[in-house]
Design a protein around this motif. Structure first.
Motif, PDB file in Angstrom:
ATOM      1  N   LYS A 228       0.843  -1.210   0.000  1.00  0.00           N
ATOM      2  CA  LYS A 228       0.000   0.000   0.000  1.00  0.00           C
ATOM      3  C   LYS A 228       0.868   1.245   0.000  1.00  0.00           C
ATOM      4  CE  LYS A 228      -3.781  -2.211   2.394  1.00  0.00           C
ATOM      5  NZ  LYS A 228      -4.261  -2.534   3.741  1.00  0.00           N
TER       6      LYS A 228
ATOM      7  N   TYR B 210       1.144   3.936  -3.056  1.00  0.00           N
ATOM      8  CA  TYR B 210       0.848   5.345  -2.814  1.00  0.00           C
ATOM      9  C   TYR B 210       2.034   6.238  -3.192  1.00  0.00           C
ATOM     10  CZ  TYR B 210      -1.300   9.310  -0.490  1.00  0.00           C
ATOM     11  OH  TYR B 210      -1.852  10.519  -0.225  1.00  0.00           O
TER      12      TYR B 210
ATOM     13  N   TYR C 211       2.289   6.413  -6.901  1.00  0.00           N
ATOM     14  CA  TYR C 211       1.204   7.248  -7.399  1.00  0.00           C
ATOM     15  C   TYR C 211       1.538   8.727  -7.218  1.00  0.00           C
ATOM     16  CZ  TYR C 211      -3.663   8.712  -7.892  1.00  0.00           C
ATOM     17  OH  TYR C 211      -4.808   9.303  -8.307  1.00  0.00           O
ATOM     18  N   ASP C 212       2.053   9.056  -6.035  1.00  0.00           N
ATOM     19  CA  ASP C 212       2.452  10.438  -5.737  1.00  0.00           C
ATOM     20  C   ASP C 212       3.542  10.892  -6.706  1.00  0.00           C
ATOM     21  OD1 ASP C 212       2.934  12.859  -4.360  1.00  0.00           O
ATOM     22  OD2 ASP C 212       4.434  11.911  -3.075  1.00  0.00           O
TER      23      ASP C 212
ATOM     24  N   ARG D 219       2.719  11.474 -10.426  1.00  0.00           N
ATOM     25  CA  ARG D 219       1.988  12.707 -10.675  1.00  0.00           C
ATOM     26  C   ARG D 219       2.874  13.930 -10.536  1.00  0.00           C
ATOM     27  NH1 ARG D 219      -3.496  13.214  -7.944  1.00  0.00           N
ATOM     28  NH2 ARG D 219      -4.831  12.069  -9.337  1.00  0.00           N
TER      29      ARG D 219
ATOM     30  N   PHE E 260       5.214  13.249   6.870  1.00  0.00           N
ATOM     31  CA  PHE E 260       4.231  12.239   6.453  1.00  0.00           C
ATOM     32  C   PHE E 260       4.602  10.878   7.047  1.00  0.00           C
ATOM     33  CE2 PHE E 260       2.527   9.302   3.100  1.00  0.00           C
ATOM     34  CZ  PHE E 260       1.203   9.484   3.438  1.00  0.00           C
TER      35      PHE E 260
ATOM     36  N   GLY F  30       2.139   6.467  12.979  1.00  0.00           N
ATOM     37  CA  GLY F  30       1.009   6.406  13.904  1.00  0.00           C
ATOM     38  C   GLY F  30      -0.071   5.428  13.448  1.00  0.00           C
ATOM     39  N   GLN F  31       0.094   4.868  12.260  1.00  0.00           N
ATOM     40  CA  GLN F  31      -0.896   3.912  11.739  1.00  0.00           C
ATOM     41  C   GLN F  31      -0.460   2.479  12.097  1.00  0.00           C
ATOM     42  OE1 GLN F  31      -3.487   5.445  10.426  1.00  0.00           O
ATOM     43  NE2 GLN F  31      -2.372   7.378  10.566  1.00  0.00           N
ATOM     44  N   PRO F  32      -1.393   1.539  12.061  1.00  0.00           N
ATOM     45  CA  PRO F  32      -0.992   0.159  12.349  1.00  0.00           C
ATOM     46  C   PRO F  32      -0.174  -0.445  11.198  1.00  0.00           C
ATOM     47  CG  PRO F  32      -3.341   0.259  11.865  1.00  0.00           C
ATOM     48  CD  PRO F  32      -2.834   1.663  11.864  1.00  0.00           C
ATOM     49  N   LEU F  33       1.082  -0.057  11.129  1.00  0.00           N
ATOM     50  CA  LEU F  33       1.965  -0.531  10.064  1.00  0.00           C
ATOM     51  C   LEU F  33       3.287  -0.927  10.682  1.00  0.00           C
ATOM     52  CD1 LEU F  33       1.805   2.258   7.310  1.00  0.00           C
ATOM     53  CD2 LEU F  33       1.098  -0.101   7.029  1.00  0.00           C
TER      54      LEU F  33
ATOM     55  N   GLU G 273      -3.852  -0.325  15.793  1.00  0.00           N
ATOM     56  CA  GLU G 273      -5.135  -0.469  15.097  1.00  0.00           C
ATOM     57  C   GLU G 273      -6.250   0.232  15.871  1.00  0.00           C
ATOM     58  OE1 GLU G 273      -5.791  -4.626  14.547  1.00  0.00           O
ATOM     59  OE2 GLU G 273      -4.208  -4.760  13.015  1.00  0.00           O
TER      60      GLU G 273
ATOM     61  N   TYR H 231      -4.016   8.870  15.813  1.00  0.00           N
ATOM     62  CA  TYR H 231      -2.887   9.741  16.136  1.00  0.00           C
ATOM     63  C   TYR H 231      -2.861  10.965  15.234  1.00  0.00           C
ATOM     64  CZ  TYR H 231       1.972  11.337  16.415  1.00  0.00           C
ATOM     65  OH  TYR H 231       3.093  12.103  16.541  1.00  0.00           O
TER      66      TYR H 231
ATOM     67  N   PHE I 233       1.894  16.707   4.022  1.00  0.00           N
ATOM     68  CA  PHE I 233       1.541  15.482   3.308  1.00  0.00           C
ATOM     69  C   PHE I 233       2.145  15.498   1.909  1.00  0.00           C
ATOM     70  CE2 PHE I 233      -2.098  16.855   5.967  1.00  0.00           C
ATOM     71  CZ  PHE I 233      -1.965  15.904   6.955  1.00  0.00           C
TER      72      PHE I 233
ATOM     73  N   VAL J 241      -0.928  14.495  -4.330  1.00  0.00           N
ATOM     74  CA  VAL J 241      -2.198  13.786  -4.243  1.00  0.00           C
ATOM     75  C   VAL J 241      -3.255  14.693  -3.628  1.00  0.00           C
ATOM     76  CG1 VAL J 241      -1.247  11.461  -4.156  1.00  0.00           C
ATOM     77  CG2 VAL J 241      -1.500  12.752  -2.079  1.00  0.00           C
TER      78      VAL J 241
ATOM     79  N   GLU K  45      -7.909  11.582  -1.936  1.00  0.00           N
ATOM     80  CA  GLU K  45      -7.066  10.389  -2.128  1.00  0.00           C
ATOM     81  C   GLU K  45      -6.303  10.029  -0.855  1.00  0.00           C
ATOM     82  OE1 GLU K  45      -6.305  11.077  -6.899  1.00  0.00           O
ATOM     83  OE2 GLU K  45      -4.997  11.986  -5.416  1.00  0.00           O
ATOM     84  N   LEU K  46      -5.869  11.068  -0.120  1.00  0.00           N
ATOM     85  CA  LEU K  46      -5.164  10.809   1.144  1.00  0.00           C
ATOM     86  C   LEU K  46      -6.108  10.141   2.144  1.00  0.00           C
ATOM     87  CD1 LEU K  46      -2.601  11.165   2.905  1.00  0.00           C
ATOM     88  CD2 LEU K  46      -3.543  13.325   3.663  1.00  0.00           C
TER      89      LEU K  46
ATOM     90  N   PHE L 233      -6.472   6.600   1.254  1.00  0.00           N
ATOM     91  CA  PHE L 233      -5.248   5.859   1.568  1.00  0.00           C
ATOM     92  C   PHE L 233      -5.210   5.466   3.041  1.00  0.00           C
ATOM     93  CE2 PHE L 233      -0.706   6.326   3.006  1.00  0.00           C
ATOM     94  CZ  PHE L 233      -0.257   5.115   2.519  1.00  0.00           C
ATOM     95  N   ILE L 234      -5.511   6.430   3.920  1.00  0.00           N
ATOM     96  CA  ILE L 234      -5.465   6.143   5.358  1.00  0.00           C
ATOM     97  C   ILE L 234      -6.580   5.146   5.733  1.00  0.00           C
ATOM     98  CG2 ILE L 234      -5.670   7.150   7.688  1.00  0.00           C
ATOM     99  CD1 ILE L 234      -3.049   7.893   6.340  1.00  0.00           C
TER     100      ILE L 234
ATOM    101  N   ASN M 232      -7.742   2.852   3.831  1.00  0.00           N
ATOM    102  CA  ASN M 232      -7.257   1.594   3.306  1.00  0.00           C
ATOM    103  C   ASN M 232      -6.231   0.959   4.251  1.00  0.00           C
ATOM    104  OD1 ASN M 232      -6.787  -0.456   1.560  1.00  0.00           O
ATOM    105  ND2 ASN M 232      -5.678   0.757   0.036  1.00  0.00           N
ATOM    106  N   LEU M 233      -5.387   1.808   4.860  1.00  0.00           N
ATOM    107  CA  LEU M 233      -4.397   1.304   5.815  1.00  0.00           C
ATOM    108  C   LEU M 233      -5.060   0.827   7.091  1.00  0.00           C
ATOM    109  CD1 LEU M 233      -1.477   3.908   5.833  1.00  0.00           C
ATOM    110  CD2 LEU M 233      -1.448   1.627   4.874  1.00  0.00           C
ATOM    111  N   ARG M 234      -6.117   1.543   7.494  1.00  0.00           N
ATOM    112  CA  ARG M 234      -6.756   1.277   8.776  1.00  0.00           C
ATOM    113  C   ARG M 234      -7.609   0.006   8.756  1.00  0.00           C
ATOM    114  NH1 ARG M 234      -5.621   3.238  13.694  1.00  0.00           N
ATOM    115  NH2 ARG M 234      -4.403   5.119  13.459  1.00  0.00           N
ATOM    116  N   GLN M 235      -8.222  -0.265   7.621  1.00  0.00           N
ATOM    117  CA  GLN M 235      -9.070  -1.471   7.490  1.00  0.00           C
ATOM    118  C   GLN M 235     -10.120  -1.562   8.591  1.00  0.00           C
ATOM    119  OE1 GLN M 235      -8.960  -3.604   4.997  1.00  0.00           O
ATOM    120  NE2 GLN M 235      -6.972  -3.266   4.044  1.00  0.00           N
TER     121      GLN M 235
ATOM    122  N   LEU N 177      -8.244  13.180   9.595  1.00  0.00           N
ATOM    123  CA  LEU N 177      -7.639  11.847   9.498  1.00  0.00           C
ATOM    124  C   LEU N 177      -7.582  11.171  10.868  1.00  0.00           C
ATOM    125  CD1 LEU N 177      -4.623  12.563   7.112  1.00  0.00           C
ATOM    126  CD2 LEU N 177      -6.762  11.447   6.527  1.00  0.00           C
TER     127      LEU N 177
END
Lengths: 260, 235
Positions: free
Chosen positions: A3, A7, A10-11, A14, A72, A78-81, B73, B77, B84, B88, B92-93, B96-97, B99-102, B139
């Motif tokens: 993902k 992304y 894609y960024d 463009r 960024f 801060g995401q579950p990654l 999860e 935050y 950013f 984009v 779209e942002l 994307f987030i 999609n990451l979070r599910q 977000l």
């Protein structure tokens, strides 16, 4: 990871810079092929441009992308990654976007020229392969340097210095050593010294394929003598791969331990 | 619920956090206050796994969060600086987030409250600082998580957006969420927070309700109370 990769790609696709870079290759290859009317000669000219310029652009793009996406990255952290998915995803995105500009910028004029009907396809493919290697290696090196330096001016300067060292200074130092110690057998030394520089390796990769001994230089000749064309190509490609794997492994390691 | 146990962290020679202990038991709004460089951001970044503490542990839902990533999860935050990818669009942002979070998430109420609809198709590089911060807030709030961590949520907001933010925070609190935030704007903290944590030079000097802070320092406003704490510390 996919993902983040998608992304990033894609960024970048463009961004105007990717298109300018693509346009540059397009123009260069078109003019070389159609003005020169000799594919082999064009491949050699392209090689010389590629070896110096592709690495420089990869270094500049790699560092800039990291520093520009610094905040960024904090959002992504801060995401579950997993951390490795963020850094390796971004790294692959940058390398792939650069490689795409290169492949299309060189490939489209080649197709128009009717290159796909000639016997130079293997030579041309080797050129593309060497360019892709340059992109992946130098972006990885630049990303590594950026991760170690919070100060973007410092990180950027080190990245440019590294490029200058590997493309220009290294060969100069190498030559001075060869001249000063010409009384001694230097085959092994020169072999090892070449393996330590990805720019030289890419050059030899194309030279071995083209089989132009006059342009091969001392190291190329030693290489060919030592390995032969087939084994030589394989060895060079394997070591180039190591030049990607080791920096990416360090990216993974450093990325996991770094404080943001 | 969230327990910081003896957290220490130094960057080179600079000791940023010194054996910090903090327990957040009940849902509500917790504000971490302190002067610049007191370790506020480092403390919440330790919880988010962005800074690795030198010593100590952070427990959430009975488990240590250090060196893990799956626990995020259930945490939203907001980073301190809203910056950013430039090429984009806002929409779209958001995708994307998501999609990451599910996880089920809904951005529509925040789009309308922050009046972001005209910007959804604009590239992020063309937005003003305040609008970027609104996107940043959107977000953070669009996913329904029990814990929300906000680093300087008020930065760059105009008075109207500040009102919206207060409204959102109150309604999120009513849903039973735990909101942990840092801020410099004392009026905002006084109005919105249930408990304040005062951090100075890497140590917690006060932890309790706003009223308790005022009583302890015999002052009328939180700003004066904080000033008192600083004076006392340097006396």
């Amino acid at each position: 990871m996919l993902k983040v990769l998608k992304y990033t790609l894609y960024d970048l696709l463009r961004s105007g810079w990717s298109w300018i870079y693509f346009g540059f290759y397009l123009l260069l290859t078109f003019s070389l092929l159609f003005l020169n009317n000799d594919v082999s000669k064009s491949v050699i000219t392209l090689m010389n441009v590629l070896v110096v310029l592709t690495s420089l652009i990869a270094v500049v793009f790699g560092s800039m992308y990291y520093y520009n996406s610094r905040e960024f990255i904090e959002l992504l952290l801060g995401q579950p990654l997993k951390r490795s998915s963020i850094f390796i995803g971004q790294y692959l995105g940058v390398s792939l976007s650069l490689s795409l500009s290169l492949l299309l910028g060189l490939g489209i004029p080649f197709a128009f020229y009717g290159g796909f009907n000639t016997e130079v396809i293997p030579d041309f493919s080797m050129l593309l392969l060497a360019g892709v290697f340059q992109n992946f290696i130098f972006t990885a090196l630049a990303y590594n340097l950026s991760l170690y330096h919070e100060n973007r001016i410092k990180g950027f300067s080190y990245a440019i210095l590294m490029w200058l060292f590997l493309t220009v200074l290294y060969d100069g130092l190498f030559l001075i050593l060869l001249m000063n110690y010409s009384a001694y057998p230097l085959e092994k030394f020169s072999l090892v010294a070449t393996l330590l520089n990805p720019v030289d390796l890419s050059r030899i990769l194309i030279m071995l394929q083209l089989d132009i001994s006059a342009l091969m230089g001392y190291t190329g000749a030693v290489f060919k003598q030592f390995f032969g064309t087939g084994l030589g190509l394989f060895t060079v490609a394997a070591i180039l791969l190591l030049w990607i794997i080791v920096p990416v492994w360090n990216l993974y390691r450093k990325g996991n331990n770094k404080d943001f | 619920m969230i327990s910081f146990q003896n957290i220490s962290k130094s960057f080179g020679k600079l000791q940023v956090l010194q054996r910090v202990n903090l327990n957040i038991e009940t849902p509500g709004i917790y504000a971490i206050l302190g002067p610049n460089g007191s370790g506020k951001t480092t403390l919440i970044k330790s919880f988010m796994g962005m800074v690795h503490p030198d010593a100590g542990d952070i427990i959430w839902q009975g488990k240590s969060v250090l060196k893990h990533w799956q626990y995020r999860e259930n945490i939203s935050y907001l980073p301190q600086i809203a910056n950013f990818p430039k090429n984009v669009s806002v929409g779209e942002l958001i995708q994307f987030i998501k999609n990451l979070r599910q996880k089920p998430s809904d951005e529509t109420p925040f789009v309308s409250q922050f009046q972001l609809a005209p910007f959804l198709h604009k590239k992020l590089g063309n937005l003003s600082g305040g609008t970027k911060q609104k996107v940043n807030l959107l977000l953070a709030f669009m996913t329904d998580n029990p814990v929300v961590v906000l680093d300087e949520p008020t930065s760059g907001l105009d008075p109207a957006a500040m009102q919206v933010l207060k409204h959102i925070l109150k309604s999120e609190k009513e849903k039973g969420k735990t909101i942990l935030m840092t801020s410099h704007v004392m009026d905002f903290v006084e109005e919105i927070s249930d408990e304040v944590v005062y951090l100075l030079e890497g140590k917690i000097h006060f932890c309790g309700t706003v009223d308790a802070l005022k009583n302890q320092t015999q002052t009328q406003t939180i700003e004066m109370a904080i000033a008192q704490l600083i004076i006392k510390e340097h006396a």
